[in-house]
Design a protein around this motif. Structure first.
Motif, PDB file in Angstrom:
ATOM      1  N   LEU A  22     -31.138  23.540  15.694  1.00  0.00           N
ATOM      2  CA  LEU A  22     -30.926  23.593  17.146  1.00  0.00           C
ATOM      3  C   LEU A  22     -29.604  22.977  17.404  1.00  0.00           C
ATOM      4  O   LEU A  22     -28.850  23.385  18.218  1.00  0.00           O
ATOM      5  N   LEU A  23     -29.594  21.670  16.691  1.00  0.00           N
ATOM      6  CA  LEU A  23     -28.597  20.835  16.771  1.00  0.00           C
ATOM      7  C   LEU A  23     -27.221  21.636  16.355  1.00  0.00           C
ATOM      8  O   LEU A  23     -26.208  21.570  17.016  1.00  0.00           O
ATOM      9  N   LYS A  24     -27.259  22.184  15.397  1.00  0.00           N
ATOM     10  CA  LYS A  24     -25.923  23.037  15.054  1.00  0.00           C
ATOM     11  C   LYS A  24     -25.715  23.986  15.839  1.00  0.00           C
ATOM     12  O   LYS A  24     -24.490  24.306  15.954  1.00  0.00           O
ATOM     13  N   LYS A  25     -26.412  24.702  16.224  1.00  0.00           N
ATOM     14  CA  LYS A  25     -26.399  25.877  17.305  1.00  0.00           C
ATOM     15  C   LYS A  25     -25.669  25.162  18.522  1.00  0.00           C
ATOM     16  O   LYS A  25     -24.852  25.748  19.277  1.00  0.00           O
ATOM     17  N   ALA A  26     -26.354  23.963  18.970  1.00  0.00           N
ATOM     18  CA  ALA A  26     -25.840  23.452  20.255  1.00  0.00           C
ATOM     19  C   ALA A  26     -24.275  22.703  20.042  1.00  0.00           C
ATOM     20  O   ALA A  26     -23.486  22.974  20.949  1.00  0.00           O
ATOM     21  N   ILE A  27     -24.186  22.468  18.664  1.00  0.00           N
ATOM     22  CA  ILE A  27     -22.677  21.903  18.512  1.00  0.00           C
ATOM     23  C   ILE A  27     -21.597  23.346  18.636  1.00  0.00           C
ATOM     24  O   ILE A  27     -20.556  22.863  19.122  1.00  0.00           O
ATOM     25  N   ILE A  28     -22.044  24.463  18.019  1.00  0.00           N
ATOM     26  CA  ILE A  28     -21.403  25.759  18.100  1.00  0.00           C
ATOM     27  C   ILE A  28     -21.040  25.943  19.568  1.00  0.00           C
ATOM     28  O   ILE A  28     -19.954  26.347  20.128  1.00  0.00           O
ATOM     29  N   ASN A  29     -22.331  25.872  20.256  1.00  0.00           N
ATOM     30  CA  ASN A  29     -22.119  26.328  21.894  1.00  0.00           C
ATOM     31  C   ASN A  29     -21.175  25.416  22.762  1.00  0.00           C
ATOM     32  O   ASN A  29     -20.481  25.663  23.449  1.00  0.00           O
ATOM     33  N   CYS A  30     -21.314  23.840  22.381  1.00  0.00           N
ATOM     34  CA  CYS A  30     -20.218  22.980  22.892  1.00  0.00           C
ATOM     35  C   CYS A  30     -18.959  23.205  22.645  1.00  0.00           C
ATOM     36  O   CYS A  30     -18.188  22.924  23.558  1.00  0.00           O
ATOM     37  N   CYS A  31     -18.655  23.710  21.454  1.00  0.00           N
ATOM     38  CA  CYS A  31     -17.126  24.173  20.947  1.00  0.00           C
ATOM     39  C   CYS A  31     -16.758  25.223  21.598  1.00  0.00           C
ATOM     40  O   CYS A  31     -15.419  25.646  22.049  1.00  0.00           O
ATOM     41  N   HIS A  80      -6.804  24.642  20.558  1.00  0.00           N
ATOM     42  CA  HIS A  80      -6.237  23.252  20.647  1.00  0.00           C
ATOM     43  C   HIS A  80      -7.475  22.586  21.023  1.00  0.00           C
ATOM     44  O   HIS A  80      -7.812  21.520  20.439  1.00  0.00           O
ATOM     45  N   LEU A  81      -7.947  22.691  22.037  1.00  0.00           N
ATOM     46  CA  LEU A  81      -9.091  22.086  23.026  1.00  0.00           C
ATOM     47  C   LEU A  81     -10.164  22.126  21.975  1.00  0.00           C
ATOM     48  O   LEU A  81     -11.157  21.402  21.975  1.00  0.00           O
ATOM     49  N   MET A  82     -10.717  23.404  21.449  1.00  0.00           N
ATOM     50  CA  MET A  82     -11.720  23.851  20.930  1.00  0.00           C
ATOM     51  C   MET A  82     -11.657  22.847  19.557  1.00  0.00           C
ATOM     52  O   MET A  82     -12.533  22.105  19.042  1.00  0.00           O
ATOM     53  N   GLN A  83     -10.430  22.649  18.741  1.00  0.00           N
ATOM     54  CA  GLN A  83     -10.348  21.506  17.719  1.00  0.00           C
ATOM     55  C   GLN A  83     -10.570  20.406  18.028  1.00  0.00           C
ATOM     56  O   GLN A  83     -11.127  19.525  17.250  1.00  0.00           O
ATOM     57  N   MET A  84     -10.148  19.857  19.316  1.00  0.00           N
ATOM     58  CA  MET A  84     -10.414  18.419  19.786  1.00  0.00           C
ATOM     59  C   MET A  84     -11.918  18.190  20.008  1.00  0.00           C
ATOM     60  O   MET A  84     -12.561  17.232  19.564  1.00  0.00           O
ATOM     61  N   ILE A  85     -12.566  19.185  20.504  1.00  0.00           N
ATOM     62  CA  ILE A  85     -14.008  18.963  20.790  1.00  0.00           C
ATOM     63  C   ILE A  85     -14.812  18.916  19.342  1.00  0.00           C
ATOM     64  O   ILE A  85     -15.647  18.168  19.221  1.00  0.00           O
ATOM     65  N   HIS A  86     -14.534  19.764  18.743  1.00  0.00           N
ATOM     66  CA  HIS A  86     -15.022  19.862  17.239  1.00  0.00           C
ATOM     67  C   HIS A  86     -14.833  18.621  16.387  1.00  0.00           C
ATOM     68  O   HIS A  86     -16.052  18.148  15.963  1.00  0.00           O
ATOM     69  N   VAL A 136     -22.201  18.216  11.293  1.00  0.00           N
ATOM     70  CA  VAL A 136     -21.069  18.833  11.386  1.00  0.00           C
ATOM     71  C   VAL A 136     -20.585  18.803   9.707  1.00  0.00           C
ATOM     72  O   VAL A 136     -19.570  19.722   9.697  1.00  0.00           O
ATOM     73  N   LYS A 137     -21.068  18.085   8.791  1.00  0.00           N
ATOM     74  CA  LYS A 137     -20.715  18.145   7.580  1.00  0.00           C
ATOM     75  C   LYS A 137     -20.788  19.467   6.986  1.00  0.00           C
ATOM     76  O   LYS A 137     -19.960  20.041   5.999  1.00  0.00           O
ATOM     77  N   THR A 138     -21.809  20.194   7.145  1.00  0.00           N
ATOM     78  CA  THR A 138     -21.994  21.624   7.064  1.00  0.00           C
ATOM     79  C   THR A 138     -21.582  22.668   8.002  1.00  0.00           C
ATOM     80  O   THR A 138     -22.103  23.745   8.062  1.00  0.00           O
ATOM     81  N   LEU A 139     -20.700  22.250   8.983  1.00  0.00           N
ATOM     82  CA  LEU A 139     -20.524  23.107  10.207  1.00  0.00           C
ATOM     83  C   LEU A 139     -18.912  22.768  10.657  1.00  0.00           C
ATOM     84  O   LEU A 139     -18.715  22.178  11.404  1.00  0.00           O
ATOM     85  N   PRO A 140     -17.990  23.234   9.764  1.00  0.00           N
ATOM     86  CA  PRO A 140     -16.567  22.952   9.705  1.00  0.00           C
ATOM     87  C   PRO A 140     -16.260  23.836  10.997  1.00  0.00           C
ATOM     88  O   PRO A 140     -17.001  24.735  11.248  1.00  0.00           O
ATOM     89  N   LEU A 141     -14.831  23.312  11.300  1.00  0.00           N
ATOM     90  CA  LEU A 141     -14.341  24.317  12.317  1.00  0.00           C
ATOM     91  C   LEU A 141     -14.205  25.857  12.056  1.00  0.00           C
ATOM     92  O   LEU A 141     -14.163  26.741  12.974  1.00  0.00           O
ATOM     93  N   SER A 142     -14.115  26.191  10.668  1.00  0.00           N
ATOM     94  CA  SER A 142     -13.957  27.678  10.339  1.00  0.00           C
ATOM     95  C   SER A 142     -15.313  28.215  10.743  1.00  0.00           C
ATOM     96  O   SER A 142     -15.101  29.405  11.067  1.00  0.00           O
ATOM     97  N   ALA A 143     -16.368  27.513  10.647  1.00  0.00           N
ATOM     98  CA  ALA A 143     -17.796  28.378  10.926  1.00  0.00           C
ATOM     99  C   ALA A 143     -17.780  28.778  12.421  1.00  0.00           C
ATOM    100  O   ALA A 143     -18.207  29.467  12.926  1.00  0.00           O
ATOM    101  N   ALA A 174     -15.623  31.436  12.904  1.00  0.00           N
ATOM    102  CA  ALA A 174     -16.108  32.839  12.431  1.00  0.00           C
ATOM    103  C   ALA A 174     -17.138  33.479  13.453  1.00  0.00           C
ATOM    104  O   ALA A 174     -17.404  34.686  13.715  1.00  0.00           O
ATOM    105  N   VAL A 175     -17.869  32.216  14.360  1.00  0.00           N
ATOM    106  CA  VAL A 175     -18.813  32.734  15.333  1.00  0.00           C
ATOM    107  C   VAL A 175     -18.002  33.579  16.602  1.00  0.00           C
ATOM    108  O   VAL A 175     -18.214  34.476  16.892  1.00  0.00           O
ATOM    109  N   CYS A 176     -16.694  32.891  16.860  1.00  0.00           N
ATOM    110  CA  CYS A 176     -15.940  33.480  17.712  1.00  0.00           C
ATOM    111  C   CYS A 176     -15.501  34.928  17.343  1.00  0.00           C
ATOM    112  O   CYS A 176     -15.389  35.688  18.291  1.00  0.00           O
ATOM    113  N   ARG A 177     -15.117  34.931  16.249  1.00  0.00           N
ATOM    114  CA  ARG A 177     -14.707  36.173  15.708  1.00  0.00           C
ATOM    115  C   ARG A 177     -15.934  37.243  15.907  1.00  0.00           C
ATOM    116  O   ARG A 177     -15.669  38.480  16.139  1.00  0.00           O
TER     117      ARG A 177
END
Length: 296
Positions: free
Chosen positions: A178-187, A210-216, A227-234, A237-240
């Motif tokens: 749930l934490l990983k999904k919440a982090i994606i949602n926060c971005c 750029h704002l998404m990068q800052m939040i991440h 976030v160690k297993t949830l890089p910005l690229s992940a 990928a959800v956005c795509r």
């Protein structure tokens, strides 16, 4: 075992159609009798790659009509969750509860409920509801499932629906999932809701990206292990995968209803506000929008 899905929004309908397709008996518990009638009389529709398929389901809006000892999937908004759980505890007594909400607030609710068998799920599919009974599946993701307590066999009943279009995986740690999904949602969600952008536009709009990068980066400081297993690229990928989707927060804002700021953003910020000033600013902006709704 019969499956009851509380809430016939995008994710509720998506799950229900794939379960029905796999031969599971599916019922929807809806707020509005009008929606229940349409689902009962005409079925649920799933649109994928331009093709429509109709699935026979049952539906009801009166909790007294609920089947006993069913497997319940709670697909309602977080703001409605506690009241629904209380009603189920006092009347229906489901055999199992599965929570699929965004954010992490429902984790403690699931642990605390008197219902003995509980699990949580996290979905990354792209889906949007059109009308009372139609869901458009426009981004294949994953449904991760983790048991919280009680009978660990119950969640396995859903795996009959596992497929390349609706992949399902078993997770060992529900809170981390749930934490990983919440982090994606926060971005994604705060930016799309404030800027009125579809998910994919966070990649094409330079300033939004750029704002998404800052939040991440802030989330990586606050939650380094997650976030160690949830890089910005992940997150990208959800956005795509969900590029044409309007996030749940943007959808709520467009419909004039309260956004899930508390469970998605505020819960992540708790005790870490100084480490995440950008996300904190977006939290205040989201709450300001919702405060305006409550006064209007």
């Amino acid at each position: 075992m019969e499956v009851v899905i509380a809430g016939a929004g995008a994710m509720g309908l998506l799950i229900g159609t794939y379960l029905s397709e796999a031969g599971v008996s599916v019922s929807f518990f809806t707020k509005r009798e009008e929606q229940a009638i349409e689902l009962r009389d005409h079925g649920a529709i799933r649109v994928k790659d331009g093709c429509d398929r109709i699935f026979k389901v049952h539906a009801f809006s009166d909790l007294e009509q609920a089947p006993q000892h069913a497997f319940w999937i709670l697909a309602v908004k977080s703001n409605d969750l506690r009241d629904l759980v209380n009603r189920l505890e006092n009347s229906v007594r489901p055999a199992h509860l599965m929570f699929i909400q965004n954010g992490i607030r429902h984790y403690d609710l699931g642990k605390a409920t008197s219902i003995q068998s509980v699990s949580v799920a996290s979905l990354t599919h792209g889906a949007r509801r059109t009308g009372n009974r139609t869901v458009v599946h426009n981004g294949v993701g994953v449904m991760g499932i983790a048991a919280l307590k009680g009978n660990q066999i119950h969640p396995s009943h859903l795996y009959i629906a596992n497929s390349s279009f609706f992949p399902m995986i078993q997770e060992q740690d529900g809170l981390q999932m749930l934490l990983k999904k919440a982090i994606i949602n926060c971005c994604i969600n705060p930016l799309t809701a404030i800027l009125d952008l579809k998910n994919g536009e966070l990649l094409t709009n330079r300033s939004a990206h750029h704002l998404m990068q800052m939040i991440h980066s802030e989330l990586a400081a606050g939650y380094p292990e997650a976030v160690k297993t949830l890089p910005l690229s992940a997150v990208e990928a959800v956005c795509r995968k969900t590029s044409n989707n309007r996030s749940s927060m943007l959808t709520d804002r467009s419909h004039g209803v309260l956004m899930e700021t508390d469970t998605i953003v505020s819960a992540i910020l708790e005790g870490k506000e100084e480490m995440m000033p950008t996300l904190k600013t977006f939290e205040l902006l989201l709450k300001a929008i919702d405060d305006g709704k409550e006064k209007s």
